[in-house]
Enzyme design. Structure first.
Site, PDB file in Angstrom:
ATOM      1  NE  ARG A   1       7.171  37.104 -14.592  1.00  0.00           N
ATOM      2  CZ  ARG A   1       6.825  38.103 -15.390  1.00  0.00           C
ATOM      3  NH1 ARG A   1       6.001  39.018 -14.967  1.00  0.00           N
ATOM      4  NH2 ARG A   1       7.307  38.191 -16.610  1.00  0.00           N
ATOM      5  CB  ALA A   2       3.435  30.621 -15.193  1.00  0.00           C
TER       6      ALA A   2
END
Ligand SMILES: [Zn+2]
Length: 645
Positions: free
Chosen positions: A278-279
């Protein structure tokens, strides 16, 4: 009451990173919102509210309570389907604030199960998620919100839809909003798994620069004296900013993310030690929004670095008891390490723009130096703690109301195991089907049943669920000389740290009372900030006489105050003592102050001659007595093995 114009966004002094993070989300809501961390009085709320005024107006289907866009109405809209030629309405973008103490029904909307089952209609009252659709949802003190509400909120933000289900009757609708949460870390941290679901996180501190502070006060006074006039003086700047957001939104789809920068993003996320993918996605979206904001055709190295500074620090893998916050040095190192190797494929990269555009806010400067006071010389008498262990479950007897979701004591809850049925009290949330049918069965002939069951509201039975709740765990710890002299405090600290970690995992509130020398001290008022508890405990000075009665009296005062503040949270008192008192009255005489409180006495007495005073005290407190070595799961197992052998 005449509504005051909001404080203008462009009049807020300082907090550059916050301003940029908010504007980037306004340009690209897919970034996933902003978490603003900072103490009170740092203009966080002012800036968030001011942003809402800058968001473009929205056009909705007239009469739709779910804010459908006439150009693309939500296919599942509970108020739909909409007539494509029907009337429309233009209104400002919504600013919805989630009030403290909001319920699940208030957030996601309320479904009237009774009408759904007996009349066959989906009666649905929209909640705040519906109101926030296509606008801004602001959650002040998000760290104090119950976990299940934070989960619902973040799920809706991630999916862009809200979903309500009660016993198979479900409603869903679009809920895309810019989510902004604020929190004061001194009042408790957000769980790491929730922390990293906010797109960006910004630490905000009050400006230290005297001229900036002067400007803050001067502007605030000017605003208070004449809000309308003040707003007018910033009108041009606000209009320009709103136009810049609008322009960046339109430029965004055509901004290019070159392979070289995509590799840099992957490199920095890997080097910085974040979980999952997600980062990387958030950094990429943020870098794209930055390029659009500065009117650049493609993402540059500087965009990636700035995006990483806003999107990564709160995602780093960490132990719950590590101090949260930004690790600038580690991030700088990761950015240096992530420079992709030079290769021939990047000839198409455009030149980085050396001068980011005119009226736009500057790129984020370094945050005010974090108060790197970590190495303050601590009190020398504080002794280290033994390593922490996995603690056994200590719980409050009986069943609570389950008003505080958690994992410690038994409670009647909304979810969990079904243990029975009863007539519904207020609002049916879960139907006990067999009990409902049994209630209806005797009347079927009278009701003229032909081919299907005839239900009336009086038949409905609610399911009674049992799950677990969180508690307030109040530690009362003897820190007197008798503990220090025998080096027992190391073991005691290790044990209390283990119980503290356990309380964190079970989502309890914790508090710490210590007693030594002349009296007792509230070392940690009840809080969800477990890491502060750990720090206080590690630094706990020891020595002096043992005013045990004062410790108990202090605990009773803390619990009484907390019972008023948070009446549905049941307390568990953990008293760590050898039962010996060398100052003040006999502790047994103050035991009645704590009557009705679930208590565990942890006996620290050791050595060949034992007085058994802790046992006497446990009896007076109607509590349970455990030895220090009986607190760990492994210790219990060892005892069981010895017995079996
Ligand atoms: Zn609609």
């Amino acid at each position: 009451m005449v509504a005051c114009p909001p404080y203008p966004f462009s009049a807020v002094v300082g907090t550059t990173d916050l301003g940029l993070a908010l504007l980037l989300n306004a340009v690209s809501p897919a970034i996933g919102g902003v978490l603003v961390r900072g103490e009170k009085g740092t203009a966080k709320s002012t800036m968030v509210r001011a942003l809402a005024a800058l968001l473009p107006d929205v056009t909705t289907v007239a009469g739709c309570r779910f804010g459908c866009d006439p150009a693309a109405p939500d296919a599942e809209c509970p108020d739909g389907p909409h007539d494509p030629a029907g009337p429309v309405r233009r209104r400002p973008s919504a600013l919805v604030e989630l009030p403290v103490g909001a319920t699940e029904d208030r957030l996601v909307g309320a479904l009237d199960l009774q009408r759904a089952l007996t009349e066959g209609v989906k009666a649905y009252e929209p909640g705040l998620l519906a109101a926030a659709h296509r606008g801004l949802l602001y959650v002040d003190e998000v760290n104090l919100l119950p976990d299940h509400l934070v989960d619902l909120l973040l799920d809706a933000a991630a999916m862009g839809r809200a979903y309500v289900e009660r016993d198979g009757v479900s409603v869903r609708h679009a809920a895309r909003f810019l989510l902004v949460g604020t929190m004061n870390p001194e009042e408790g941290e957000l769980r790491p798994q929730l922390l990293d679901r906010f797109g960006l996180a910004v630490d905000v501190t009050a400006p230290r620069d005297v001229s900036q502070r002067t400007l803050v006060v001067a502007r605030r006074l000017a605003y208070d004296a004449d809000p309308a006039g003040f707003a007018r003086s910033f009108e041009a700047a606000e209009t320009e900013l709103a136009a810049h957001i609008d322009g960046a939104r339109r430029r965004l789809p055509s901004v290019v993310l070159p392979d070289r920068e995509l590799r840099r993003i992957a490199g920095v996320c890997a080097a910085f030690g974040v979980d999952g993918m997600r980062a990387d996605i958030v950094v990429a979206r943020t870098a794209l929004a930055l390029a659009a904001w500065y009117d650049r055709p493609a993402v540059t190295e500087a965009d990636v670095a700035d995006a990483a500074r806003l999107a990564l620090p709160h995602r780093r893998r960490r132990d719950p008891f590590d101090a949260p916050g930004l690790d600038e040095d580690a991030l700088d190192q990761a950015l240096r390490d992530a420079a992709p190797p030079p290769d021939g494929d990047d000839d198409h990269d455009p030149e980085p723009d050396p001068d980011p555009g005119g009226g736009a806010p500057p790129p984020p400067s370094e945050l005010d130096s974090q108060s790197g006071a970590g190495e303050a010389p601590s009190e020398q008498r504080a002794s280290p703690a033994d390593p922490a262990f996995r603690a056994r479950l200590l719980s409050v007897p009986g069943a609570g109301t389950g008003a505080r979701a958690g994992r410690r004591s038994a409670a009647y809850t909304r979810g969990g195991r079904v243990v029975g049925a009863r007539r519904p009290q207020a609002g049916l949330t879960s139907v006990h089907v067999p009990a409902t049918i049994l209630a209806a069965a005797p009347y079927q002939r009278d009701r003229g049943r032909t081919d299907r069951l005839v239900l009336v509201p009086e038949d409905l039975r609610a399911a009674v669920h049992k799950g677990r709740e969180a508690n307030l765990v109040l530690f009362v710890v003897d820190a007197s000389g008798s503990m220090a002299a025998r080096q027992r405090i190391r073991a005691v600290k290790g044990a209390v740290l283990s119980l503290l970690r356990d309380a964190y995992q079970r989502r309890d509130k914790v508090g710490l009372v210590t007693f030594r020398g002349a009296g007792a001290t509230v070392a940690l008022p009840p809080t969800t900030s477990h890491e502060i508890g750990a720090v206080r405990l590690r630094e706990l000075p020891t020595g002096g006489r043992t005013p045990l009665a004062a410790g108990l009296r202090c605990a009773a005062t803390v619990l009484a105050a907390e019972a008023r503040r948070d009446p549905y949270r049941r307390p568990l008192l953990i008293l760590v003592t050898d039962g010996r008192a060398t100052a003040g009255p006999d502790p047994v005489t103050v035991a009645p102050l704590l009557s009705g409180i679930a208590t565990v006495v942890v006996d620290c007495e050791s050595g060949p001659v034992r007085l058994g005073l802790a046992g006497r005290l446990a009896a007076a407190l109607a509590g349970r007595l455990l030895r220090l070595d009986q607190l760990s799961v492994d210790g219990l197992r060892a005892v069981a093995t010895q017995r079996a052998a």
